[in-house]
Design a protein around this motif. Structure first.
Motif, short mmCIF file in Angstrom:
data_model
loop_
_atom_site.label_atom_id
_atom_site.label_comp_id
_atom_site.label_asym_id
_atom_site.label_seq_id
_atom_site.Cartn_x
_atom_site.Cartn_y
_atom_site.Cartn_z
N CYS A 1 7.54 27.91 12.22
CA CYS A 1 7.52 27.45 10.83
C CYS A 1 7.53 25.92 10.74
O CYS A 1 7.00 25.35 9.79
N GLN B 1 6.61 32.34 4.40
CA GLN B 1 5.85 32.07 3.17
C GLN B 1 5.42 30.62 3.07
O GLN B 1 6.21 29.70 3.21
N ASP B 2 4.12 30.44 2.83
CA ASP B 2 3.57 29.10 2.57
C ASP B 2 3.09 29.09 1.13
O ASP B 2 2.18 29.83 0.76
N LYS C 1 2.16 20.25 7.59
CA LYS C 1 3.23 20.57 6.66
C LYS C 1 4.07 21.68 7.26
O LYS C 1 3.62 22.36 8.18
N GLN C 2 5.30 21.84 6.75
CA GLN C 2 6.11 22.94 7.22
C GLN C 2 5.91 24.19 6.35
O GLN C 2 5.47 24.09 5.21
N MET C 3 6.23 25.32 6.92
CA MET C 3 6.24 26.56 6.15
C MET C 3 7.33 26.42 5.08
O MET C 3 8.34 25.77 5.29
N ASP C 4 7.12 27.04 3.92
CA ASP C 4 8.07 26.84 2.83
C ASP C 4 9.32 27.70 2.92
O ASP C 4 10.39 27.27 2.51
N PHE D 1 -0.91 27.34 1.04
CA PHE D 1 -1.52 27.45 2.36
C PHE D 1 -2.85 26.67 2.40
O PHE D 1 -3.78 26.96 1.64
N TRP E 1 3.45 24.74 12.58
CA TRP E 1 2.81 24.55 11.27
C TRP E 1 2.45 23.09 11.04
O TRP E 1 1.37 22.77 10.53
#
Lengths: 173, 173
Positions: free
Chosen positions: A84, A110-111, A94-97, A114, A88
């Motif tokens: 994540c 969850q992204d 960016k990081q995964m949300d 995306f 990512w």
């Protein structure tokens, strides 16, 4: 600079090229490794499978290149956090949300925006086009996990663009 | 970091995938847009053509994204210098090693260690495998030139790995 968008351009072309061989676009909102593709034609399933395989091998290769010092994971959850964050960022800047788990081998990543879905309009309009933009990334996650010693099944789903959920299933052996 | 190798991994997979459909590897040391492929089979020619087309569209897109302030070129040679410097750095994190011209619309761009050929051993050993690793980049150059308003024919040749020469022909209208 341009090199950050290079991957996205190339991915777009790859999807377009593989899809060009199958002129019948059918609805299908689920894509992933070893997962079912709802409503996809045989040609599309093969294209999804090819994309997923390419993603898998790129994920494996990336998994080997990512900084080794971070790879001394104690728990499965650490590996998922690594994907994540580090993976990512390496791929999408960016990081995964969010990351959720039932602590029984199921993880939902969850992204909320995306990057590979961003070129499409938001909302429901192009939802049926989404699966082909997710297959490569499902493979990417599965490949990176494989390099880190974890066998998994990765599927993706989209409820509304550009929000995307990746579900990682790690069967207990 | 990993994002700099991501393009190379993806390119490798793309070539492998397109080549997988044509199991008969024939010799052929020249590849490029609208150029002839020496000794390539029909399937291989099609794969080269597909790779070149993908490169073309990525080149077009990149051409549009590269910094606009540098695009006020007075002469054709300025455009070629731009490709050798800015485009090459954006894609390969290095500049082209040399640029020569006959001042009549023919340009030879030489990369002494072309990144997409580096994974192969040096020398003559795998020379016949080279064309498939050049087609995408021929298209990339042609696409970027197209965005900058110049129609061209781009071919590539390799005399000894990993040295690569791209020849750009700009027909006089």
């Amino acid at each position: 600079m341009a090199d950050t968008v290079l991957f996205e351009f190339l991915h777009t072309e790859m999807v377009a090229e593989l899809w060009a061989h199958d002129p019948d676009p059918g609805p299908g909102v689920s894509a992933g490794s070893r997962g079912e593709e709802v409503g996809a034609t045989t040609g599309q399933k093969m294209s999804l499978s090819v994309l997923e395989s390419m993603g898998f091998r790129v994920g494996q290769a990336l998994g080997e290149r990512l900084p080794r010092e971070t790879l001394a994971f104690r728990e499965e959850l650490d590996v998922l956090k690594f994907l994540c964050k580090d993976l990512w960022v390496a791929v999408f800047q960016k990081q995964m949300d969010s990351l959720r788990t039932n602590h029984q081998g199921t993880y939902v990543l969850q992204d909320n925006s995306f990057p590979l879905l961003l070129p499409m309009a938001s909302g429901l309009q192009y939802l049926e086009e989404a699966p082909k933009f997710l297959a490569f990334t499902c493979g990417l996650l599965r490949g990176a996990l494989c390099t880190l010693g974890i066998e998994s099944v990765v599927t993706a789903s989209v409820a509304a663009l550009p929000v995307c959920k990746f579900q990682v299933l790690i069967p207990k052996s």
